[in-house]
Write a protein that holds these residues in place. Structure first.
Motif, PDB file in Angstrom:
ATOM      1  N   LEU A   1       0.820  -1.214   0.000  1.00  0.00           N
ATOM      2  CA  LEU A   1       0.000   0.000   0.000  1.00  0.00           C
ATOM      3  C   LEU A   1       0.855   1.266   0.000  1.00  0.00           C
ATOM      4  O   LEU A   1       0.453   2.295  -0.554  1.00  0.00           O
ATOM      5  CB  LEU A   1      -0.932   0.020   1.222  1.00  0.00           C
ATOM      6  CG  LEU A   1      -2.124  -0.939   1.201  1.00  0.00           C
ATOM      7  CD1 LEU A   1      -2.811  -0.955   2.556  1.00  0.00           C
ATOM      8  CD2 LEU A   1      -3.126  -0.549   0.114  1.00  0.00           C
ATOM      9  N   ILE A   2       2.033   1.180   0.620  1.00  0.00           N
ATOM     10  CA  ILE A   2       2.904   2.351   0.746  1.00  0.00           C
ATOM     11  C   ILE A   2       3.728   2.599  -0.506  1.00  0.00           C
ATOM     12  O   ILE A   2       3.962   3.746  -0.906  1.00  0.00           O
ATOM     13  CB  ILE A   2       3.829   2.194   1.975  1.00  0.00           C
ATOM     14  CG1 ILE A   2       2.995   2.173   3.263  1.00  0.00           C
ATOM     15  CG2 ILE A   2       4.862   3.315   2.033  1.00  0.00           C
ATOM     16  CD1 ILE A   2       3.806   1.843   4.501  1.00  0.00           C
ATOM     17  N   LEU A   3       4.183   1.538  -1.153  1.00  0.00           N
ATOM     18  CA  LEU A   3       5.100   1.669  -2.296  1.00  0.00           C
ATOM     19  C   LEU A   3       4.601   2.603  -3.402  1.00  0.00           C
ATOM     20  O   LEU A   3       5.369   3.449  -3.877  1.00  0.00           O
ATOM     21  CB  LEU A   3       5.412   0.283  -2.867  1.00  0.00           C
ATOM     22  CG  LEU A   3       6.480  -0.537  -2.118  1.00  0.00           C
ATOM     23  CD1 LEU A   3       6.615  -1.929  -2.715  1.00  0.00           C
ATOM     24  CD2 LEU A   3       7.827   0.180  -2.146  1.00  0.00           C
ATOM     25  N   PRO A   4       3.328   2.478  -3.864  1.00  0.00           N
ATOM     26  CA  PRO A   4       2.882   3.391  -4.922  1.00  0.00           C
ATOM     27  C   PRO A   4       2.933   4.860  -4.500  1.00  0.00           C
ATOM     28  O   PRO A   4       3.218   5.744  -5.326  1.00  0.00           O
ATOM     29  CB  PRO A   4       1.424   2.949  -5.174  1.00  0.00           C
ATOM     30  CG  PRO A   4       1.378   1.539  -4.721  1.00  0.00           C
ATOM     31  CD  PRO A   4       2.295   1.476  -3.534  1.00  0.00           C
ATOM     32  N   ILE A   5       2.682   5.126  -3.226  1.00  0.00           N
ATOM     33  CA  ILE A   5       2.741   6.504  -2.721  1.00  0.00           C
ATOM     34  C   ILE A   5       4.175   7.017  -2.773  1.00  0.00           C
ATOM     35  O   ILE A   5       4.430   8.156  -3.169  1.00  0.00           O
ATOM     36  CB  ILE A   5       2.193   6.565  -1.277  1.00  0.00           C
ATOM     37  CG1 ILE A   5       0.734   6.109  -1.267  1.00  0.00           C
ATOM     38  CG2 ILE A   5       2.311   7.975  -0.708  1.00  0.00           C
ATOM     39  CD1 ILE A   5       0.138   5.939   0.116  1.00  0.00           C
ATOM     40  N   LEU A   6       5.126   6.152  -2.386  1.00  0.00           N
ATOM     41  CA  LEU A   6       6.538   6.539  -2.433  1.00  0.00           C
ATOM     42  C   LEU A   6       6.988   6.800  -3.859  1.00  0.00           C
ATOM     43  O   LEU A   6       7.776   7.717  -4.121  1.00  0.00           O
ATOM     44  CB  LEU A   6       7.401   5.444  -1.798  1.00  0.00           C
ATOM     45  CG  LEU A   6       7.224   5.213  -0.286  1.00  0.00           C
ATOM     46  CD1 LEU A   6       8.117   4.073   0.174  1.00  0.00           C
ATOM     47  CD2 LEU A   6       7.529   6.485   0.484  1.00  0.00           C
ATOM     48  N   ILE A   7       6.489   5.982  -4.785  1.00  0.00           N
ATOM     49  CA  ILE A   7       6.865   6.148  -6.196  1.00  0.00           C
ATOM     50  C   ILE A   7       6.432   7.514  -6.719  1.00  0.00           C
ATOM     51  O   ILE A   7       7.108   8.124  -7.552  1.00  0.00           O
ATOM     52  CB  ILE A   7       6.240   5.020  -7.047  1.00  0.00           C
ATOM     53  CG1 ILE A   7       6.949   3.701  -6.766  1.00  0.00           C
ATOM     54  CG2 ILE A   7       6.304   5.344  -8.534  1.00  0.00           C
ATOM     55  CD1 ILE A   7       6.301   2.507  -7.412  1.00  0.00           C
ATOM     56  N   ILE A   8       5.316   8.013  -6.218  1.00  0.00           N
ATOM     57  CA  ILE A   8       4.811   9.320  -6.651  1.00  0.00           C
ATOM     58  C   ILE A   8       5.517  10.449  -5.903  1.00  0.00           C
ATOM     59  O   ILE A   8       5.906  11.466  -6.496  1.00  0.00           O
ATOM     60  CB  ILE A   8       3.287   9.413  -6.426  1.00  0.00           C
ATOM     61  CG1 ILE A   8       2.566   8.414  -7.324  1.00  0.00           C
ATOM     62  CG2 ILE A   8       2.777  10.828  -6.689  1.00  0.00           C
ATOM     63  CD1 ILE A   8       1.092   8.280  -7.044  1.00  0.00           C
ATOM     64  N   ILE A   9       5.700  10.279  -4.592  1.00  0.00           N
ATOM     65  CA  ILE A   9       6.237  11.357  -3.760  1.00  0.00           C
ATOM     66  C   ILE A   9       7.731  11.588  -3.985  1.00  0.00           C
ATOM     67  O   ILE A   9       8.178  12.742  -4.092  1.00  0.00           O
ATOM     68  CB  ILE A   9       5.980  11.057  -2.264  1.00  0.00           C
ATOM     69  CG1 ILE A   9       4.485  11.169  -1.959  1.00  0.00           C
ATOM     70  CG2 ILE A   9       6.765  12.019  -1.373  1.00  0.00           C
ATOM     71  CD1 ILE A   9       4.123  10.831  -0.534  1.00  0.00           C
ATOM     72  N   ILE A  10       8.516  10.510  -4.067  1.00  0.00           N
ATOM     73  CA  ILE A  10       9.970  10.657  -4.176  1.00  0.00           C
ATOM     74  C   ILE A  10      10.399  11.482  -5.392  1.00  0.00           C
ATOM     75  O   ILE A  10      11.213  12.404  -5.266  1.00  0.00           O
ATOM     76  CB  ILE A  10      10.659   9.273  -4.184  1.00  0.00           C
ATOM     77  CG1 ILE A  10      10.551   8.633  -2.791  1.00  0.00           C
ATOM     78  CG2 ILE A  10      12.127   9.387  -4.591  1.00  0.00           C
ATOM     79  CD1 ILE A  10      11.097   7.229  -2.700  1.00  0.00           C
ATOM     80  N   PRO A  11       9.862  11.215  -6.621  1.00  0.00           N
ATOM     81  CA  PRO A  11      10.245  12.071  -7.761  1.00  0.00           C
ATOM     82  C   PRO A  11       9.867  13.535  -7.555  1.00  0.00           C
ATOM     83  O   PRO A  11      10.624  14.437  -7.952  1.00  0.00           O
ATOM     84  CB  PRO A  11       9.459  11.466  -8.931  1.00  0.00           C
ATOM     85  CG  PRO A  11       9.223  10.060  -8.534  1.00  0.00           C
ATOM     86  CD  PRO A  11       9.010  10.105  -7.053  1.00  0.00           C
TER      87      PRO A  11
END
Length: 221
Positions: free
Chosen positions: A200-210
């Protein structure tokens, strides 16, 4: 031979016919893993589109509140935007998130595709949809002030106490949705609870980190 065939068919019927439509909405609170397994195994989709519509409305109302739309927009405009556009298009963000969950889930060894995760998500939103039962009475009494930064209820008043109680229930229902998402995803992806939370967290990180990287680089230059 015929007896074995009949017995197998009966076992298959028994396997998938133990959950009624009513059970889906009542037993999901006490037996969420069983209900999500039934939804996933049978591709159950009754009330699926209605739930997605209502989930989109809830999301739109939440966005209206966070942006304090009541300060500048009429109640009619807020309601029209949330019910028509939120209900019609709110599901798009959930579908995109489902696709991302399927993608990142494969990194962790998950097996769920976008459609199965999206289906699970629709039923995981049942608690969030119930928030409307607490929101509409407030809108009926206080109008657009519900979506405003203005303090429309006097501190310590009965109305403020009722509003606080409603807020507590809304928080509980939001947390229940999150719990259902974790359990539902663990069923669909065949994950442990820990892996489901990470998924659940990974897709959010993929969006936030860039976004953070671009913002940081822009500040440097």
């Amino acid at each position: 031979m015929e007896s074995n065939y009949t017995e197998n068919k009966f076992e298959e019927f028994e396997k998938y016919d133990v959950v009624s439509d009513r059970d889906v909405f009542t037993k999901i609170w006490t037996e969420p893993r069983r209900i999500f397994k039934f939804i996933n195994d049978t591709k159950y989709e009754k009330y699926y589109y209605l739930l997605l519509f209502l989930a989109g409305v809830v999301r739109a109302f939440d966005r209206a509140s966070s942006k304090s739309m009541g300060d500048d927009s009429s109640l009619l405009m807020i309601l029209f935007s949330a019910i028509v556009f939120g209900g019609a298009f709110g599901w798009i963000s959930y579908y995109i998130y489902s696709a991302l969950l399927s993608w990142t889930g494969k990194w962790l060894g998950g097996i769920g595709d976008t459609s199965s995760i999206f289906r699970m998500m629709a039923y995981a939103m049942i608690p969030s949809v119930l928030i409307l039962f607490f929101l509409f009475p407030q809108i009926a009494i206080y109008g657009r002030d519900v979506f405003s930064d203005i303090e429309y209820i006097a501190p310590g008043s009965f109305g403020n106490i009722v509003r606080s109680i409603f807020s507590v229930f809304q928080i509980i229902l939001s947390l229940a949705t999150l719990v259902f998402m974790v359990i539902g995803l663990s069923v669909v992806q065949k994950f442990s609870v820990g892996k489901a939370i990470l998924n659940l967290i990974l897709p959010i990180l993929i969006i936030i980190i860039p976004i953070v990287l671009v913002f940081s680089i822009s500040r440097i230059f």
